[in-house]
Design a protein around this motif. Structure first.
Motif, mmCIF file in Angstrom:
data_model
loop_
_atom_site.group_PDB
_atom_site.id
_atom_site.type_symbol
_atom_site.label_atom_id
_atom_site.label_comp_id
_atom_site.label_asym_id
_atom_site.label_seq_id
_atom_site.Cartn_x
_atom_site.Cartn_y
_atom_site.Cartn_z
ATOM 1 N N VAL B 451 -18.696 45.348 -3.296
ATOM 2 C CA VAL B 451 -18.918 44.069 -3.960
ATOM 3 C C VAL B 451 -20.409 43.733 -3.940
ATOM 4 O O VAL B 451 -21.075 43.913 -2.919
ATOM 5 N N ALA B 452 -20.918 43.303 -5.090
ATOM 6 C CA ALA B 452 -22.329 42.893 -5.182
ATOM 7 C C ALA B 452 -22.421 41.470 -4.675
ATOM 8 O O ALA B 452 -21.959 40.548 -5.328
ATOM 9 N N LEU B 453 -22.990 41.287 -3.479
ATOM 10 C CA LEU B 453 -22.958 39.957 -2.861
ATOM 11 C C LEU B 453 -23.938 38.977 -3.497
ATOM 12 O O LEU B 453 -23.777 37.774 -3.401
ATOM 13 N N LYS B 454 -24.972 39.516 -4.151
ATOM 14 C CA LYS B 454 -25.945 38.621 -4.797
ATOM 15 C C LYS B 454 -25.322 38.033 -6.046
ATOM 16 O O LYS B 454 -24.688 38.739 -6.828
ATOM 17 N N LYS B 455 -25.523 36.735 -6.232
ATOM 18 C CA LYS B 455 -24.929 36.058 -7.381
ATOM 19 C C LYS B 455 -25.375 36.740 -8.674
ATOM 20 O O LYS B 455 -26.561 36.963 -8.890
ATOM 21 N N GLY B 456 -24.416 37.069 -9.536
ATOM 22 C CA GLY B 456 -24.742 37.638 -10.838
ATOM 23 C C GLY B 456 -25.083 39.109 -10.816
ATOM 24 O O GLY B 456 -25.145 39.741 -11.859
ATOM 25 N N SER B 457 -25.307 39.684 -9.619
ATOM 26 C CA SER B 457 -25.730 41.085 -9.566
ATOM 27 C C SER B 457 -24.582 42.025 -9.925
ATOM 28 O O SER B 457 -23.420 41.768 -9.632
ATOM 29 N N LEU B 458 -24.949 43.144 -10.586
ATOM 30 C CA LEU B 458 -23.955 44.149 -10.946
ATOM 31 C C LEU B 458 -24.125 45.418 -10.113
ATOM 32 O O LEU B 458 -23.462 46.414 -10.346
ATOM 33 N N VAL B 459 -25.073 45.396 -9.168
ATOM 34 C CA VAL B 459 -25.329 46.586 -8.365
ATOM 35 C C VAL B 459 -24.626 46.455 -7.018
ATOM 36 O O VAL B 459 -24.919 45.555 -6.241
ATOM 37 N N VAL B 460 -23.678 47.362 -6.765
ATOM 38 C CA VAL B 460 -22.831 47.234 -5.580
ATOM 39 C C VAL B 460 -23.254 48.140 -4.435
ATOM 40 O O VAL B 460 -22.675 48.094 -3.356
ATOM 41 N N ASN B 461 -24.292 48.972 -4.631
ATOM 42 C CA ASN B 461 -24.661 49.948 -3.608
ATOM 43 C C ASN B 461 -25.091 49.262 -2.308
ATOM 44 O O ASN B 461 -25.775 48.253 -2.342
ATOM 45 N N SER B 462 -24.714 49.881 -1.191
ATOM 46 C CA SER B 462 -25.036 49.284 0.105
ATOM 47 C C SER B 462 -26.542 49.193 0.296
ATOM 48 O O SER B 462 -27.032 48.281 0.949
ATOM 49 N N SER B 463 -27.275 50.144 -0.301
ATOM 50 C CA SER B 463 -28.727 50.117 -0.149
ATOM 51 C C SER B 463 -29.340 48.969 -0.952
ATOM 52 O O SER B 463 -30.507 48.662 -0.799
ATOM 53 N N GLN B 464 -28.557 48.366 -1.838
ATOM 54 C CA GLN B 464 -29.093 47.321 -2.716
ATOM 55 C C GLN B 464 -28.352 45.990 -2.509
ATOM 56 O O GLN B 464 -28.104 45.255 -3.458
ATOM 57 N N GLY B 465 -27.950 45.715 -1.292
ATOM 58 C CA GLY B 465 -27.349 44.411 -1.017
ATOM 59 C C GLY B 465 -25.875 44.317 -1.357
ATOM 60 O O GLY B 465 -25.385 43.243 -1.692
ATOM 61 N N GLY B 466 -25.165 45.418 -1.274
ATOM 62 C CA GLY B 466 -23.730 45.377 -1.525
ATOM 63 C C GLY B 466 -22.941 45.231 -0.237
ATOM 64 O O GLY B 466 -23.441 45.506 0.842
ATOM 65 N N GLY B 467 -21.700 44.763 -0.369
ATOM 66 C CA GLY B 467 -20.797 44.686 0.770
ATOM 67 C C GLY B 467 -19.511 45.384 0.386
ATOM 68 O O GLY B 467 -19.469 46.089 -0.615
ATOM 69 N N SER B 468 -18.471 45.195 1.198
ATOM 70 C CA SER B 468 -17.213 45.831 0.829
ATOM 71 C C SER B 468 -16.023 44.960 1.191
ATOM 72 O O SER B 468 -16.153 43.980 1.928
ATOM 73 N N LYS B 469 -14.878 45.343 0.663
ATOM 74 C CA LYS B 469 -13.634 44.607 0.871
ATOM 75 C C LYS B 469 -12.530 45.602 1.181
ATOM 76 O O LYS B 469 -12.627 46.775 0.832
ATOM 77 N N ASP B 470 -11.463 45.089 1.783
ATOM 78 C CA ASP B 470 -10.271 45.920 1.928
ATOM 79 C C ASP B 470 -9.590 45.987 0.564
ATOM 80 O O ASP B 470 -9.645 45.038 -0.216
ATOM 81 N N THR B 471 -8.989 47.126 0.280
ATOM 82 C CA THR B 471 -8.330 47.310 -1.017
ATOM 83 C C THR B 471 -6.838 47.521 -0.790
ATOM 84 O O THR B 471 -6.457 48.438 -0.069
ATOM 85 N N TRP B 472 -6.031 46.667 -1.391
ATOM 86 C CA TRP B 472 -4.580 46.771 -1.211
ATOM 87 C C TRP B 472 -3.944 47.378 -2.443
ATOM 88 O O TRP B 472 -4.082 46.839 -3.548
ATOM 89 N N VAL B 473 -3.216 48.453 -2.230
ATOM 90 C CA VAL B 473 -2.381 48.961 -3.308
ATOM 91 C C VAL B 473 -0.953 48.549 -2.966
ATOM 92 O O VAL B 473 -0.471 48.823 -1.860
ATOM 93 N N LEU B 474 -0.314 47.858 -3.896
ATOM 94 C CA LEU B 474 1.007 47.307 -3.598
ATOM 95 C C LEU B 474 2.101 48.337 -3.861
ATOM 96 O O LEU B 474 1.984 49.181 -4.748
ATOM 97 N N ARG B 475 3.170 48.226 -3.055
ATOM 98 C CA ARG B 475 4.301 49.128 -3.202
ATOM 99 C C ARG B 475 5.023 48.881 -4.523
ATOM 100 O O ARG B 475 5.409 49.796 -5.204
ATOM 101 N N GLN B 476 5.234 47.626 -4.845
ATOM 102 C CA GLN B 476 5.960 47.283 -6.075
ATOM 103 C C GLN B 476 5.184 46.276 -6.890
ATOM 104 O O GLN B 476 4.675 45.319 -6.353
#
Lengths: 344, 476
Positions: B451-476
């Motif tokens: 996730v690009a933590l900077k408002k409006g930013s489209l760059v998600v790389n950790s070296s460029q101010g990105g963070g991360s989230k847990d990703t849920w894939v649902l069973r149904q």
């Protein structure tokens, strides 16, 4: 087990043990000072000098602090980043070693050493060191004790364990001799001779080793002979030199798989010979040689065993023509740049 | 918690354009809404402390303090419904199958070049093409064993492949650690019954490594080869090695004797069968590639050529994730599989083609320009966000070396509610699922949402101010 990993585990254990011993040394000396409040600042400096001398960092210390003050010594030995042997540096190195071989140690071991590292670097630590030093040193001793306890209950008794035991006991044996050796550097007694260590001093040294209770129970006198008998020659006190040398000898044989009482490699030979000397020696022998030369001789032999362990199990010179790659890799700009290569 | 949250004009992962919740996110939204804001913030801090004490950190280069930082973690998960995951799974499986056939062809007969589907010059100029390895067979004919393709969604919510990371994709440890942290700190947010588990990842990788072992008898020895403990991904290397129960080795731990790779142990040399290497081709063997490499193992390429050791990923896979070859992947899928691509790519202009070059130079302020030989968000021009000097500077660079540049229209990535200083706001995200290609391609149900933590930013790389989230894939 990878040779590099064995070497790293060995050093991790050594650095943890070193930090613990330093914390003990400083704390006990501080207590001693409290009993000597009438000492002038010159005498206080004299009081600390032996500790710097016995850790072997006098030159560095003098280049950083031209004048010896008690507070300086404490800073220097505790959290001065310029001193690679300070408690904080030892913990940082132990933690870096743990990080490198994190896949080999249990999660709880890692958490404890990492927590200790984070504590030493925290504002809380800086505050305690300033306002309540005994609590600072106690935190360190307790954390090390926790680390040892966790290791003992969570680490498989494999080669890695033996290498950690090796590192721990070699370091402990070395430090016990250095505690005793502080008496050799006692300040001038005002009559041109070396001040004789009194009961107070022996109490402090035994306290450093957490040995006071055990020492009393063994009914020794608080003098040089009593202290030596106990801290060097005791068969069963876990910080005595003889006990540690016995563990070292056992570990080397467990690693190589050869039976004790003989030797297949140079490390086993030198260690077995040292153990025999300790088994059949006593305090009188040591005193006849002179305390300082005797302890100095022991330290040299520990160093030699450390070198031989490295050569026997890590370098394996008989198997490799070139030793280039297993030596500590220099951390120059080229290596740094290559190591930092991007991961996609 | 989410009052006043606005999806704006972007595709939002949790809300429909009219502000009502997407049905598959409704249970999660209900649980988030039940949280107290202060409690939420305190628990977010607990997550950060968890990462710090676990040592889930990366080293910051060029920092004399040698400081370590955590990869910022946002506790609001990103949810993918079962039907969308099925679509991704089939699309990614199709893609990796085609890329493997492509690599086998490129390193053997080069039929695809002879048939004129891809101009020969694009292959020969690709930075990671390894002509030294033409005609060499690799174990089980698999080249990309672990692929971390980056997926994004456009404003309509359609999934697009942004790039295929087929050399040394990283980040899988965060996929696992994010899940652990979330379960530990927000157990009440977590819905065990409907979220698919990701725990099998290390075992799937190990299974794959064992599958490609050249010696079929006995217990193959697998190791993970790391550049060293100063690499920013060292935590991950250690983590994966531990989870798989294999040794983590550095180049200096390995030696090659008579075209067989051994590791140096306290009891002498032990043979190695499979190497999960996290070192680039460039550094792996100073005899064949970079002569100044201090990380590599001299002679390892001879052992590889002789078929005595397997490498994952294979040597030379970089030609498949080259940014210029990316433009040809839909054609590659059609050529080898006679199928239409299930997952679309982002339209790509190749500066090496005259028509495309003209278009790129005329539309620089609207385009994203990327250098073909860079990754990690470096060497990039974000047209709409760039100033005139930057654009002029890139124009010069493109003209000077057109083969090194590609351009794509800006895709306004989808957004996901993310905790920011002022409350919950929409932030742009991408998704990196991990495809493991052993006996068959397998994809662990989940991935790393960056996730690009900077408002409006489209760059998600950790070296460029990105963070991360847990990703849920649902069973149904």
């Amino acid at each position: 087990m990878l040779s590099r990993v064995a070497n790293t585990l060995y050093w991790m254990a050594r650095y943890v043990e070193r930090a613990d011993n330093l914390a003990r040394l400083i704390d006990v000396n501080r207590h001693l000072l409290l009993d000597n409040e009438t000492l002038g600042s010159d005498r206080i400096a004299d009081f600390w000098r032996p500790i710097i001398l016995c850790t072997g960092d006098e030159e560095l210390f003098q280049s950083i602090y031209p004048e010896t003050h008690g507070e300086d010594v404490i800073r220097f030995l505790t959290d001065d980043p310029r001193n690679v042997s300070s408690i904080a540096s030892c913990i940082a190195q132990a933690r870096e070693s743990a990080r490198t071989v994190r896949d080999q140690i249990s999660d709880e071991m890692w958490e404890e050493i990492n927590a200790l590292h984070l504590f030493v670097r925290s504002d809380e630590a800086a505050y305690l060191l300033k306002e309540a030093p005994p609590r600072y040193y106690e935190r360190i001793r307790r954390s090390v004790a926790t680390f040892l306890g966790i290791s003992a209950t969570s680490h498989t008794r494999d080669e890695g364990w033996e290498f950690m035991q090796l590192g721990r006991h070699l370091e402990r044996a070395d430090k016990t001799t250095r505690f005793l050796d502080t008496t050799s550097y006692l300040p001038d007694d005002g009559q041109g001779g070396i001040g004789a260590p009194g009961m107070l001093h022996w109490t402090a040294i035994l306290g450093s080793c957490g040995a006071l209770g055990a020492f009393r129970a063994a009914h020794h006198r608080f003098d040089v002979e009593g202290a030596l008998s106990f801290l060097v020659f005791s068969r069963n006190f876990p910080r005595s030199v003889r006990y540690c040398a016995d563990r070292v000898d056992e570990c080397i044989h467990l690693i190589s798989g050869s039976p004790r009482g003989g030797f297949l490699n140079e490390a086993e030979r030198v260690s077995g010979r040292l153990l025999a000397d300790l088994n059949y020696g006593n305090a009188q022998d040591a005193m006849a040689l002179g305390l300082h030369p005797y302890l100095d001789g022991l330290q040299e032999r520990f160093n030699r065993i450390g070198e031989l362990i490295f050569e026997t199990f890590v370098l394996m010179p008989e198997m490799f023509e070139s030793q280039r790659s297993m030596q500590q890799r220099g951390h120059d700009a080229l290596t740094a740049w290559q190591e930092q290569q991007q991961q996609q | 918690m989410l009052e006043g949250y606005l999806p704006d004009a972007f595709f939002d992962e949790m809300f429909l354009p009219d502000g009502t919740v997407r049905p598959h996110c409704a249970p999660l939204l209900e649980r988030i809404s039940g949280l107290d804001q202060n409690d939420f913030m305190a628990r977010k801090a607990t997550c950060e402390l968890y990462f710090l004490t676990q040592g889930v950190t990366f080293n910051v280069y060029h920092d004399s303090q040698g400081s370590e930082r955590i990869f910022p973690f946002d506790p609001v998960p990103r949810v993918i419904p079962a039907n969308e995951w099925e679509h991704l799974e089939s699309g990614l499986t199709q893609r990796i199958t085609a890329l493997n056939l492509f690599l086998h062809d490129i390193y053997h007969d080069q039929q695809i070049l002879k048939d004129g589907i891809i101009p020969r010059s694009f292959i020969e100029q690709a930075r990671h093409y390894r002509p030294e390895f033409r005609g060499i067979d690799v174990p089980a004919d698999i080249y990309i064993h672990i692929c971390g393709s980056d997926l994004i969604r456009d404003e309509k919510g359609e999934w697009l492949v942004l790039e295929d990371n087929g050399r040394c994709p990283s980040g899988a440890s965060y996929l696992l650690e994010n899940r652990k942290a979330l379960k530990r700190v927000f157990p009440d947010l977590f819905d065990t019954s409907s979220v698919r588990s990701v725990d099998s990842y290390p075992l799937e990788v190990l299974e794959m490594l064992r599958h490609i072992a050249p010696r079929k008898s006995g217990n193959p020895v697998c190791v993970l080869l790391t550049p060293g403990c100063h690499n920013s991904a060292y935590f991950e290397h250690c983590y994966l090695a531990r989870e798989m129960g294999i040794e983590i080795v550095e180049g200096r731990d390995l030696v090659v004797r008579d075209n067989v790779v051994y590791m140096r142990t306290t009891r002498g040399l032990e043979r190695v069968d499979v190497i999960y290497r996290r070192i680039d081709d460039d550094f792996i063997d100073p005899v064949v590639f970079r002569k100044d490499s201090v990380l590599g193992v001299p002679g390892i390429m001879n052992a590889y050529r002789a078929g005595n050791v397997a490498l994952a990923n294979a040597v030379g896979t970089g030609v498949a994730d080259d940014k210029a070859i990316y433009a040809f992947v839909p054609d590659i899928i059609r050529y080898y599989l006679a199928q239409e691509p299930i997952l679309q790519s982002v339209p790509t202009y190749l500066a090496a083609k005259d028509d495309d070059l003209r278009y790129i130079l005329d539309h620089l302020p609207e385009l994203v320009v990327k250098a073909t030989n860079e990754s990690g968000g470096y060497g990039m021009l974000m047209g709409p966000a760039a100033c005139k000097t930057e654009i002029a500077e890139f124009r010069e660079r493109i003209i000077a070396d057109p083969t090194n540049y590609i351009a794509q229209p800006v895709v306004s990535l989808s957004r996901c509610p993310t905790w920011c200083d002022e409350g919950m706001e929409g932030r742009h995200v991408d998704l990196r699922p991990y495809i493991i290609y052993g006996e068959t391609p397998r994809i662990v149900p989940g991935g790393l949402t960056r996730v690009a933590l900077k408002k409006g930013s489209l760059v998600v790389n950790s070296s460029q101010g990105g963070g991360s989230k847990d990703t849920w894939v649902l069973r149904q």
